[in-house]
Design an enzyme around this catalytic site. Structure first.
Site, PDB file in Angstrom:
ATOM      1  N   SER A   1      50.817  48.160  60.639  1.00 53.31           N
ATOM      2  CA  SER A   1      50.787  47.433  59.369  1.00 53.31           C
ATOM      3  C   SER A   1      50.334  48.325  58.217  1.00 53.31           C
ATOM      4  CB  SER A   1      49.876  46.212  59.486  1.00 53.31           C
ATOM      5  OG  SER A   1      48.569  46.579  59.874  1.00 53.31           O
TER       6      SER A   1
ATOM      7  N   GLN B   1      50.791  41.388  65.352  1.00 52.77           N
ATOM      8  CA  GLN B   1      49.822  41.111  66.409  1.00 52.77           C
ATOM      9  C   GLN B   1      48.966  39.858  66.185  1.00 52.77           C
ATOM     10  OE1 GLN B   1      47.640  44.635  67.672  1.00 52.77           O
ATOM     11  NE2 GLN B   1      49.405  45.947  67.237  1.00 52.77           N
TER      12      GLN B   1
ATOM     13  N   CYS C   1      40.236  42.267  65.051  1.00 54.24           N
ATOM     14  CA  CYS C   1      40.282  40.806  65.029  1.00 54.24           C
ATOM     15  C   CYS C   1      39.212  40.221  65.945  1.00 54.24           C
ATOM     16  CB  CYS C   1      41.658  40.287  65.420  1.00 54.24           C
ATOM     17  SG  CYS C   1      41.890  38.540  65.034  1.00 54.24           S
TER      18      CYS C   1
ATOM     19  N   ASP D   1      42.439  50.029  61.025  1.00 55.56           N
ATOM     20  CA  ASP D   1      41.513  50.003  62.152  1.00 55.56           C
ATOM     21  C   ASP D   1      40.945  51.368  62.532  1.00 55.56           C
ATOM     22  OD1 ASP D   1      42.162  47.342  62.203  1.00 55.56           O
ATOM     23  OD2 ASP D   1      43.412  47.457  64.013  1.00 55.56           O
TER      24      ASP D   1
ATOM     25  N   THR E   1      40.866  43.798  60.475  1.00 52.22           N
ATOM     26  CA  THR E   1      41.855  42.715  60.500  1.00 52.22           C
ATOM     27  C   THR E   1      43.058  43.078  59.643  1.00 52.22           C
ATOM     28  OG1 THR E   1      41.009  41.562  58.528  1.00 52.22           O
ATOM     29  CG2 THR E   1      39.958  41.041  60.643  1.00 52.22           C
TER      30      THR E   1
ATOM     31  N   CYS F   1      39.283  36.188  58.764  1.00 48.48           N
ATOM     32  CA  CYS F   1      39.560  35.808  60.146  1.00 48.48           C
ATOM     33  C   CYS F   1      39.875  34.322  60.197  1.00 48.48           C
ATOM     34  CB  CYS F   1      38.362  36.126  61.038  1.00 48.48           C
ATOM     35  SG  CYS F   1      38.653  35.731  62.781  1.00 48.48           S
TER      36      CYS F   1
END
Length: 489
Positions: free
Chosen positions: A92, A122, A240, A375, A384, A418
């Site tokens: 992403s 994902q 996440c 990440d 996230t 989240c």
């Protein structure tokens, strides 16, 4: 990711913010059928994104004399290559930044190093593991999401040498660059748990963190008869961080729906000392846990799976060496995770192995022509997709300023989100910043379970991802937050 207020207005959702209470929710339910049909068609979301692009002046542009290509180029050539802007990773973060850099410096000056032929959304895997979505709905070819005209190097990054401004791939290609954007993601380590990953060959065990194992979660849930359903959270950073408990809530809902809940003992064994890191949302989750008779065991870390005996072994982190064996009828494993192996131990890493970035500008702390997103970074916020969206806007601004020999003038506040799925039709939408303070988009109490937020998670966000974020048109809900809060937040 983020949300589109234009879409919410079209479906009549703004009434919720100002009416409040159950009556507003009942009014909204009348609009959901029409609204969801719009989302399925993708018409509203696509129109919204095109409108955003127009309003922000983000129409694709190219240098004079450059012929627009409708197909990206790809290469496995071993010859030395050079690019003004080199992006490592086609997830992403990598795809959205390559789309933004294409507009900034021209497609012919941008290359992306990514070995995978498939690209996955994902965040939807939580719903795939609970049977609410299909695995196929999360997948598209990398070719279809790669910005047109951008060079796609179908190789794996082997080594980064920032002192020489070069990257070497596993097929021997050496690529030099002027500017480097690192978006290599996080590394899953199932093998750190004794008995994994081979235990996935047995039934009754799954994991929503891999396309290879997410459907095994759904199979284990369907096959559940009676006994313990165990859900884990490892003793490492994870992407996440809400996902390990989301599948617990969904499993509880499924077992109630199928009449099996009375014979199920649902256990959430987490290595953390808390259920969720932000108190406002944790209070709501503790109420849910209590009301639904879910058992939470803190500071319990999965260290071994004995699939042949259907046993999971946990270590008590408050009493090192003390272990406890849990029998299971269903086991969902969240794997330990760590930094990208390409970064860890190299010149770009901090002491913990993460890409060492300035948390405000996303520029590397030692190499000024190196940047990062997502990440793989050292940024002290939850990892996230929503964080990637917000980071992409800041990073684009940082690089555009530096290309003009100007100082970056925008700071990343650590925004992340989240959507905590608590059933097949409710979500608690957690949003917060670097300081762990709620940074909510809507002028309502987002700690409350809401149907609207579930449909955003399940239907709106995937379209916003494919048609907004990956095209470099969505940088998070920051501007809309100010609008909704009358400029006060």
């Amino acid at each position: 990711m983020g949300w589109c207020p234009h879409l919410l207005e079209r479906c009549g959702a703004i009434r919720l913010y100002f009416l409040g209470g159950k009556q507003a929710d009942l009014n909204l339910l009348k609009d959901f059928q029409v609204w969801r049909s719009w989302v399925v068609n993708g018409f509203v979301v696509r129109r919204m994104i095109l409108r955003m692009a127009s309003l922000r002046g983000l129409r694709q542009c190219h240098p004079t004399g450059f012929t627009i290509s409708h197909l990206h180029t790809s290469s496995r050539a071993s010859a030395k290559q050079h690019y003004k802007m080199l992006v490592l990773g086609g997830g992403s973060g990598g795809i959205t930044m390559s789309a933004r850099m294409k507009r900034l410096v021209g497609a012919e000056n941008v290359a992306v190093v990514e070995p995978s032929e498939m690209h996955y959304y994902q965040p939807i895997w939580t719903l795939v593991g609970a049977g609410a979505k299909t695995a196929a709905s999360s997948a598209r070819t990398t070719a279809s999401v790669m910005p047109s005209g951008v060079k796609w190097v179908k190789s794996k990054v082997q080594e980064i040498n920032p002192d020489k401004n070069t990257v070497r791939t596993d097929d021997g290609t050496e690529i030099s660059y002027e500017y480097l954007i690192v978006a290599l993601g996080i590394q899953l380590h199932y093998e750190w748990i004794k008995g994994l990953p081979e235990a996935f060959e047995h039934p009754k065990i799954g994991s929503n963190y891999s396309i290879k194992t997410v459907e095994k979660t759904w199979k284990a849930l369907q096959d559940f008869k009676e006994g313990n359903a165990v859900f884990t959270f490892p003793n490492t950073p994870v992407k996440c961080a809400g996902a390990p408990q989301k599948i617990m809530y969904l499993s509880d809902a499924y077992l109630r729906k199928t009449g099996k809940r009375a014979k199920a003992n649902i256990l959430y064994n987490t290595s953390l000392p808390v259920l969720f890191g932000i108190k406002k949302y944790a209070d709501t989750l503790w109420d849910i846990v209590k009301n639904r008779d879910l058992q939470v065991n803190l500071r319990q870390n999965l260290i071994e799976v004995r699939a042949d005996k259907q046993e999971a072994v946990f270590e008590n982190l408050d009493k090192p060496g003390e272990t406890k064996v849990f029998e299971y009828e269903m086991l969902h494993v969240t794997p330990p995770m760590g930094p990208s192996l390409v970064i860890k131990g190299g010149p770009l890493a901090n002491e913990a192995g993460w890409l060492d970035l300035n948390k405000d500008t996303l520029q590397h702390n030692r190499y000024p022509n190196v940047f990062g997103i997502g990440d793989c970074t050292s940024l002290p916020t939850a990892k996230t997709g929503a964080a990637v969206a917000a980071q992409s806007a800041i990073l684009n601004r940082t690089i555009s300023k530096l290309l003009k020999n100007q100082k970056p003038d925008k700071k990343y506040d650590g925004y992340t989100s989240c959507p905590l799925v608590t059933s097949y039709n409710t979500v608690v939408l957690a949003e917060f910043d670097y300081n762990g303070q709620p940074l909510e988009t809507f002028p309502i109490n987002q700690a409350k379970e809401r149907r609207l937020m579930y449909y955003m998670k399940a239907d709106v966000m995937p379209h916003l991802y494919w048609y907004g974020l990956l095209r470099g048109l969505w940088g998070g809900p920051g501007p809309y937050r100010k609008l909704f809060h009358l400029g006060m937040k």
